[in-house]
Design a protein around this motif. Structure first.
Motif, PDB file in Angstrom:
ATOM      1  N   GLY A   5      84.087  76.007 -69.599  1.00 49.18           N
ATOM      2  CA  GLY A   5      83.028  75.825 -70.626  1.00 49.18           C
ATOM      3  C   GLY A   5      81.730  75.594 -70.270  1.00 49.18           C
ATOM      4  N   GLN A   6      81.721  74.961 -69.017  1.00 48.08           N
ATOM      5  CA  GLN A   6      80.431  74.541 -68.629  1.00 48.08           C
ATOM      6  C   GLN A   6      79.836  75.684 -67.926  1.00 48.08           C
ATOM      7  OE1 GLN A   6      78.920  71.742 -68.503  1.00 48.08           O
ATOM      8  NE2 GLN A   6      77.010  72.488 -67.542  1.00 48.08           N
ATOM      9  N   ALA A   7      80.513  76.559 -67.248  1.00 47.50           N
ATOM     10  CA  ALA A   7      79.988  78.018 -66.682  1.00 47.50           C
ATOM     11  C   ALA A   7      79.351  78.698 -67.861  1.00 47.50           C
ATOM     12  CB  ALA A   7      81.257  78.715 -65.945  1.00 47.50           C
ATOM     13  N   ALA A   8      80.079  78.808 -69.219  1.00 46.73           N
ATOM     14  CA  ALA A   8      79.489  79.534 -70.236  1.00 46.73           C
ATOM     15  C   ALA A   8      78.056  79.148 -70.735  1.00 46.73           C
ATOM     16  CB  ALA A   8      80.513  79.414 -71.332  1.00 46.73           C
ATOM     17  N   LYS A   9      77.743  77.897 -70.467  1.00 41.89           N
ATOM     18  CA  LYS A   9      76.431  77.324 -70.582  1.00 41.89           C
ATOM     19  C   LYS A   9      75.288  77.542 -69.781  1.00 41.89           C
ATOM     20  CE  LYS A   9      78.570  73.382 -72.930  1.00 41.89           C
ATOM     21  NZ  LYS A   9      78.938  71.863 -72.936  1.00 41.89           N
ATOM     22  N   MET A  10      75.708  78.194 -68.392  1.00 40.07           N
ATOM     23  CA  MET A  10      74.774  78.425 -67.644  1.00 40.07           C
ATOM     24  C   MET A  10      73.702  79.523 -67.992  1.00 40.07           C
ATOM     25  SD  MET A  10      75.436  76.089 -65.083  1.00 40.07           S
ATOM     26  CE  MET A  10      74.647  76.565 -63.841  1.00 40.07           C
ATOM     27  N   PRO A  11      72.592  79.459 -67.408  1.00 35.92           N
ATOM     28  CA  PRO A  11      71.568  80.405 -67.665  1.00 35.92           C
ATOM     29  C   PRO A  11      71.666  81.591 -66.827  1.00 35.92           C
ATOM     30  CG  PRO A  11      70.601  78.769 -66.681  1.00 35.92           C
ATOM     31  CD  PRO A  11      71.831  78.271 -66.619  1.00 35.92           C
ATOM     32  N   TRP A  12      72.746  81.753 -65.900  1.00 35.83           N
ATOM     33  CA  TRP A  12      72.982  82.683 -64.957  1.00 35.83           C
ATOM     34  C   TRP A  12      74.338  83.395 -65.315  1.00 35.83           C
ATOM     35  CZ3 TRP A  12      71.461  77.907 -63.068  1.00 35.83           C
ATOM     36  CH2 TRP A  12      70.200  77.896 -62.600  1.00 35.83           C
ATOM     37  N   GLN A  13      74.665  84.483 -65.032  1.00 33.39           N
ATOM     38  CA  GLN A  13      76.288  84.916 -65.084  1.00 33.39           C
ATOM     39  C   GLN A  13      76.970  84.241 -64.272  1.00 33.39           C
ATOM     40  OE1 GLN A  13      76.549  89.072 -64.359  1.00 33.39           O
ATOM     41  NE2 GLN A  13      78.708  89.135 -64.395  1.00 33.39           N
ATOM     42  N   VAL A  14      77.968  83.449 -64.492  1.00 32.63           N
ATOM     43  CA  VAL A  14      78.880  82.792 -63.802  1.00 32.63           C
ATOM     44  C   VAL A  14      80.376  83.292 -64.347  1.00 32.63           C
ATOM     45  CG1 VAL A  14      79.918  80.533 -63.569  1.00 32.63           C
ATOM     46  CG2 VAL A  14      77.428  80.859 -63.619  1.00 32.63           C
ATOM     47  N   GLU A  15      81.377  83.436 -63.199  1.00 34.85           N
ATOM     48  CA  GLU A  15      82.726  83.760 -63.548  1.00 34.85           C
ATOM     49  C   GLU A  15      83.456  82.637 -62.952  1.00 34.85           C
ATOM     50  OE1 GLU A  15      84.462  88.000 -63.391  1.00 34.85           O
ATOM     51  OE2 GLU A  15      82.919  87.949 -62.065  1.00 34.85           O
ATOM     52  N   VAL A  16      84.522  82.201 -63.688  1.00 36.45           N
ATOM     53  CA  VAL A  16      85.409  81.125 -63.099  1.00 36.45           C
ATOM     54  C   VAL A  16      86.756  81.877 -63.226  1.00 36.45           C
ATOM     55  CG1 VAL A  16      86.548  78.999 -63.627  1.00 36.45           C
ATOM     56  CG2 VAL A  16      84.330  79.296 -64.303  1.00 36.45           C
ATOM     57  N   LEU A  17      87.211  82.214 -61.905  1.00 34.10           N
ATOM     58  CA  LEU A  17      88.458  82.756 -61.724  1.00 34.10           C
ATOM     59  C   LEU A  17      89.521  81.943 -60.892  1.00 34.10           C
ATOM     60  CD1 LEU A  17      86.807  86.008 -59.747  1.00 34.10           C
ATOM     61  CD2 LEU A  17      87.215  85.760 -62.318  1.00 34.10           C
ATOM     62  N   VAL A  18      90.708  81.993 -61.537  1.00 34.12           N
ATOM     63  CA  VAL A  18      91.685  81.097 -61.219  1.00 34.12           C
ATOM     64  C   VAL A  18      93.043  82.004 -60.766  1.00 34.12           C
ATOM     65  CG1 VAL A  18      93.240  79.334 -61.700  1.00 34.12           C
ATOM     66  CG2 VAL A  18      91.016  79.308 -62.624  1.00 34.12           C
ATOM     67  N   GLY A  19      93.579  81.893 -59.684  1.00 34.32           N
ATOM     68  CA  GLY A  19      95.022  82.507 -59.231  1.00 34.32           C
ATOM     69  C   GLY A  19      94.726  84.003 -58.846  1.00 34.32           C
ATOM     70  N   VAL A  20      93.839  84.485 -58.241  1.00 34.67           N
ATOM     71  CA  VAL A  20      93.309  85.694 -57.915  1.00 34.67           C
ATOM     72  C   VAL A  20      93.923  86.245 -56.608  1.00 34.67           C
ATOM     73  CG1 VAL A  20      91.225  85.585 -59.016  1.00 34.67           C
ATOM     74  CG2 VAL A  20      91.476  85.009 -56.494  1.00 34.67           C
ATOM     75  N   ASP A  21      94.418  87.261 -56.612  1.00 34.79           N
ATOM     76  CA  ASP A  21      95.071  87.630 -55.279  1.00 34.79           C
ATOM     77  C   ASP A  21      94.307  88.819 -54.575  1.00 34.79           C
ATOM     78  OD1 ASP A  21      95.019  90.128 -56.944  1.00 34.79           O
ATOM     79  OD2 ASP A  21      97.177  90.489 -57.101  1.00 34.79           O
ATOM     80  N   ASN A  22      92.912  88.806 -54.809  1.00 33.58           N
ATOM     81  CA  ASN A  22      92.031  89.583 -53.996  1.00 33.58           C
ATOM     82  C   ASN A  22      90.608  88.862 -53.715  1.00 33.58           C
ATOM     83  OD1 ASN A  22      90.924  89.542 -56.771  1.00 33.58           O
ATOM     84  ND2 ASN A  22      90.073  91.643 -56.642  1.00 33.58           N
ATOM     85  N   LEU A  23      91.058  87.540 -53.252  1.00 35.25           N
ATOM     86  CA  LEU A  23      89.892  86.704 -52.847  1.00 35.25           C
ATOM     87  C   LEU A  23      88.676  87.176 -51.913  1.00 35.25           C
ATOM     88  CD1 LEU A  23      88.653  83.791 -53.521  1.00 35.25           C
ATOM     89  CD2 LEU A  23      89.928  82.708 -51.703  1.00 35.25           C
ATOM     90  N   SER A  24      89.472  87.835 -50.960  1.00 39.64           N
ATOM     91  CA  SER A  24      88.116  88.338 -50.022  1.00 39.64           C
ATOM     92  C   SER A  24      87.323  89.184 -50.541  1.00 39.64           C
ATOM     93  CB  SER A  24      89.079  88.989 -48.743  1.00 39.64           C
ATOM     94  OG  SER A  24      89.934  87.981 -48.160  1.00 39.64           O
ATOM     95  N   GLN A  25      88.185  90.189 -51.258  1.00 34.86           N
ATOM     96  CA  GLN A  25      87.265  91.195 -51.962  1.00 34.86           C
ATOM     97  C   GLN A  25      86.252  90.640 -52.996  1.00 34.86           C
ATOM     98  OE1 GLN A  25      89.191  94.252 -54.405  1.00 34.86           O
ATOM     99  NE2 GLN A  25      87.475  94.893 -55.487  1.00 34.86           N
ATOM    100  N   ILE A  26      86.502  89.494 -53.867  1.00 33.35           N
ATOM    101  CA  ILE A  26      85.688  88.759 -54.841  1.00 33.35           C
ATOM    102  C   ILE A  26      84.563  87.953 -53.825  1.00 33.35           C
ATOM    103  CG2 ILE A  26      85.641  86.911 -56.230  1.00 33.35           C
ATOM    104  CD1 ILE A  26      88.617  87.853 -57.078  1.00 33.35           C
ATOM    105  N   MET A  27      84.886  87.617 -52.725  1.00 29.71           N
ATOM    106  CA  MET A  27      83.910  86.754 -51.826  1.00 29.71           C
ATOM    107  C   MET A  27      82.976  87.789 -51.490  1.00 29.71           C
ATOM    108  SD  MET A  27      85.956  84.306 -49.366  1.00 29.71           S
ATOM    109  CE  MET A  27      86.838  83.169 -50.001  1.00 29.71           C
ATOM    110  N   ALA A  28      83.230  88.995 -51.048  1.00 28.83           N
ATOM    111  CA  ALA A  28      82.413  89.922 -50.299  1.00 28.83           C
ATOM    112  C   ALA A  28      81.385  90.424 -51.528  1.00 28.83           C
ATOM    113  CB  ALA A  28      83.127  90.961 -49.746  1.00 28.83           C
ATOM    114  N   GLU A  29      81.745  90.339 -52.628  1.00 32.83           N
ATOM    115  CA  GLU A  29      80.990  91.009 -54.107  1.00 32.83           C
ATOM    116  C   GLU A  29      80.163  89.922 -54.498  1.00 32.83           C
ATOM    117  OE1 GLU A  29      83.764  92.831 -56.301  1.00 32.83           O
ATOM    118  OE2 GLU A  29      84.290  94.522 -55.015  1.00 32.83           O
ATOM    119  N   SER A  30      80.338  88.619 -54.040  1.00 33.29           N
ATOM    120  CA  SER A  30      79.547  87.449 -54.768  1.00 33.29           C
ATOM    121  C   SER A  30      78.138  87.225 -54.164  1.00 33.29           C
ATOM    122  CB  SER A  30      80.615  86.282 -54.678  1.00 33.29           C
ATOM    123  OG  SER A  30      81.667  86.319 -55.080  1.00 33.29           O
TER     124      SER A  30
END
Length: 128
Positions: A5-30
């Motif tokens: 809910g808080q992420a949706a209110k941010m003025p920037w694009q924010v994604e909240v991800l839970v239980g992912v299995d490709n964390l390294s890829q997500i980190m590298a693209e962040s």
């Protein structure tokens, strides 16, 4: 959840991800990680991800401070400080310059080859 809910209110694009299995890829693209100052920070550094770190346990404090002193991360005393930082510093300075400086410094902390070096050492020298 409250975080989403808080992420949706941010003025920037924010994604909240839970239980992912490709964390390294997500980190590298962040563009930025907001993380606890635990073991994951070394992977963030290896990938050169700019990071804002929260100390959630006493054993995380010294590593977090060392990363901040090296210019590789920004230590946050509380989540409220994050809001102040985003509204204050980023309103005055270019976030891309700050992120670039953090990324450059973080990438010098570790090269990600520690496991290979440890394995080589053990194979050459026997048990540690």
């Amino acid at each position: 959840t409250q975080v989403q809910g808080q992420a949706a209110k941010m003025p920037w694009q924010v994604e909240v991800l839970v239980g992912v299995d490709n964390l390294s890829q997500i980190m590298a693209e962040s563009d930025l990680a907001i993380a606890a100052a635990g073991g994951t920070v070394w992977e963030l550094c290896s990938l050169g991800v700019p990071s804002f770190l929260l100390v959630l346990s006493k054993n995380q404090f010294s590593g977090c401070m060392a990363l901040q002193n090296a210019g590789a991360a920004i230590a946050l005393e509380s989540i409220l400080q994050l809001e102040e930082l985003l509204n204050g510093t980023f309103a005055k300075d270019s976030p891309s310059k700050i992120f670039s400086n953090l990324s450059s410094a973080a990438s010098t902390i570790t090269d990600g080859d520690g496991c290979e070096r440890a394995t080589h050492y053990i194979m050459e020298n026997g048990n540690v």
